[in-house]
Write an enzyme that holds these catalytic residues in place. Structure first.
Site, PDB file in Angstrom:
ATOM      1  N   HIS A 123       0.827  -1.204   0.000  1.00 45.95           N
ATOM      2  CA  HIS A 123       0.000   0.000   0.000  1.00 45.95           C
ATOM      3  C   HIS A 123       0.862   1.254   0.000  1.00 45.95           C
ATOM      4  CE1 HIS A 123       0.564   1.045   4.322  1.00 45.95           C
ATOM      5  NE2 HIS A 123       0.559  -0.249   4.531  1.00 45.95           N
ATOM      6  N   CYS A 147       2.476  -4.895   6.958  1.00 38.56           N
ATOM      7  CA  CYS A 147       2.257  -4.718   5.530  1.00 38.56           C
ATOM      8  C   CYS A 147       3.466  -4.017   4.895  1.00 38.56           C
ATOM      9  CB  CYS A 147       0.984  -3.920   5.270  1.00 38.56           C
ATOM     10  SG  CYS A 147      -0.534  -4.838   5.623  1.00 38.56           S
TER      11      CYS A 147
END
Length: 556
Positions: free
Chosen positions: A450, A469
């Site tokens: 992301h 992440c």
């Protein structure tokens, strides 16, 4: 009861008793205890039983002759392949087999001991089956050595190959084993580097470079002489005054000159350090790593390559967690590189392979419960206005039962990690933790790529800063690469309009793209240079200890 009788024939007088003894030895698998040959445990016991049952208990290595078959010399030579690939030949009965073959060669043909032949037969087959499995799939089971490694592997199919090697004169056993190795050019380059590093370790006695003040270009310092010597030995600096192992004549002075400045920058780049040519504590620490330690690092990363599928895909995204990097490969060519942030040591990014199937532009962020109570709850207690300022909605329930809760009506001091009945959802916007896009490859770890609003953090050397992440430095480049040919309704203009709208938009890819999250602390780059990185999650040592353990893991 159906009896399967294998009659002895006139052509195989020796094999008949050998068959019976071989069958009897292997039948002990059905009894309590371990299968042993030549005083050593056999690690591929179940595959061995399947192999010889399929052959009607006929030996692989012994025929009618009483002298040691020539094929067994191939076995010893093939076992030596283990060392080239960072494994230990003694884990594959190397010395014991050589001793037994010597005994057999010295024995009188009329006094051939069938028990000795059976020991050799089983040790040779066990060594090759085990080594073949380890070369193809790794010696260590990644899920037991490292529970955060989730790359799937194909089931081994090695029995037929072993039988083929024993009967095909055109193929050597070593050829069969070599064909099982990873075919990636990066793996072969690492093997070559391991050989060079071993040569270096055997021909040097490196002095420790003492700590001290920062060294900058133009400085005069006695340590410069040792640093120059070190960089010549490891290949970052050329010098006509040094011999093959970097022994430098006395007339080289202690001046930090421009030539050395360039070499230090190259060294820093290869070790993931700021390539500013300033020699500080981290650069000195990297310079002082011994060749023996680098050998262990290379061995660990060769094992990780063997864990991977033999094909990564025609096009794929690969993230090197330890290298804080992402690159995109299309038909063998690297088309994109980016810096990334990965999970902090206490929130480590797992290693696995997934399939990217869609991406979300202007995503909202549903905060995982663990992060909500550990990260967000303390901030909300300090300032309830934090929720509104960051665009968080306080929710309870799901679906038609979902309710938006007024944070001013909540008794925040009474809440704790074990008593937090709410959810936090951050709306799209400039402060959203996911930035303008998230790239989804559904997985049980809830990990994805992301964007991030924290752009300045990409300039740090150590980028283990996320909650697990992967944050991308230039997410728009990946958006355009993915959607330009893989989302039929999206033109570059469509993409920019969708991102600029601020509305949450899901875009499915026409074809999934493999995403490999890997952990490499040593690899060969596109220029043929070896790259080393810090072991941020302390995984190398545990893996090396497992590789060096005296007993290989039993094959299933």
């Amino acid at each position: 009861m159906l009896l399967w009788v294998i009659p002895a024939t006139a052509q195989e007088p020796l094999q008949a008793p050998l068959r019976e003894q071989l069958r009897h030895r292997l039948e002990t698998l059905s009894e309590p205890g371990e299968l042993v040959a030549g005083g050593q445990l056999l690690y591929a016991a179940a595959p061995l039983q399947a192999l010889y049952l399929q052959r009607g208990w006929k030996p692989l290595w012994f025929g009618e002759e009483t002298s040691p078959p020539a094929a067994l010399d191939q076995v010893i030579h093939a076992i030596d392949l283990a060392s080239i690939h960072g494994l230990e030949p003694e884990h594959y009965h190397r010395s014991r087999l050589a001793d037994l073959l010597d005994q057999l060669a010295r024995a009188h043909p009329a006094q051939t001991d069938h028990r000795l032949q059976i020991d050799i037969e089983l040790l040779a087959s066990d060594a090759l089956l085990t080594l073949a499995h380890h070369l193809a799939y790794g010696r260590i089971d990644p899920e037991t050595n490292d529970p955060e490694w989730f790359v799937s592997r194909e089931s081994p199919a090695l029995l037929d190959k072993l039988a083929q090697a024993a009967r095909d004169e055109k193929l050597t056993i070593r050829d069969i084993l070599t064909a099982l190795l990873p075919t990636h050019s990066e793996y072969r380059a690492l093997v070559e580097r391991l050989a060079l590093q071993r040569q270096l370790a055997g021909n040097t006695d490196l002095m420790v470079i003492e700590s001290g003040s920062l060294l900058r270009p133009g400085d005069l310092d006695p340590r410069v002489i040792i640093i120059r010597q070190r960089l010549i030995r490891i290949g970052d600096l050329e010098s006509g005054t040094a011999d093959a192992w970097g022994q430098i004549s006395d007339h080289i002075d202690n001046h930090y000159d421009p030539k050395l400045e360039q070499a230090v920058g190259r060294f820093q780049q290869r070790h993931g350090l700021d390539a500013d040519s300033v020699i500080g504590p981290r650069t000195l620490a990297a310079l002082n790593v011994s060749p023996e330690a680098r050998i262990e690092q290379l061995r660990a990363n060769l094992e990780r390559w063997r864990w991977l599928p033999h094909s990564l895909g025609d096009e794929y995204v690969i993230v090197n967690i330890a290298g804080f990097s992402m690159h995109v490969v299309s038909h063998g060519e690297t088309v994109m590189r980016q810096r990334v942030m990965v999970g902090a040591p206490y929130r480590r990014t797992p290693v696995f392979t997934g399939q990217m199937t869609y991406l979300v532009l202007n995503p909202s962020w549903e905060v995982p419960h663990s992060l909500a109570v550990r990260d967000q709850l303390p901030r909300i207690r300090e300032d309830i206005g934090y929720l509104e300022d960051m665009g968080f909605a306080l929710l309870q329930g799901w679906g038609v039962n979902e309710q938006r809760i007024d944070p001013h009506e909540v008794d925040w001091p009474a809440l704790s990690a074990g008593n937090f009945p709410y959810r936090l959802r951050q709306a799209p916007g400039p402060k959203n933790a996911l930035g303008q896009v998230k790239f989804m490859f559904p997985n049980r770890h809830n990990v994805y790529l992301h964007d991030t609003p924290a752009r300045g953090l990409f300039d740090q050397e150590d980028r283990a800063l996320s909650s697990g992440c992967i944050r991308l430095e230039q997410p728009k480049d990946l958006i355009h690469w993915l959607l330009s040919e893989r989302a039929s309704i999206m033109t570059p203009e469509h993409i920019e309009a969708a991102v600029g709208s601020g509305r949450e938009t899901t875009v499915r890819l026409d074809q999934p793209i493999p995403v490999h999250l890997l952990y490499w602390t040593a690899w060969i780059d596109e220029h043929g240079q070896v790259q080393y990185r810090r072991d941020i999650y302390q995984r190398d040592r545990r893996l090396i200890e497992a590789l060096d353990a005296p007993a290989p893991q039993t094959l299933i």
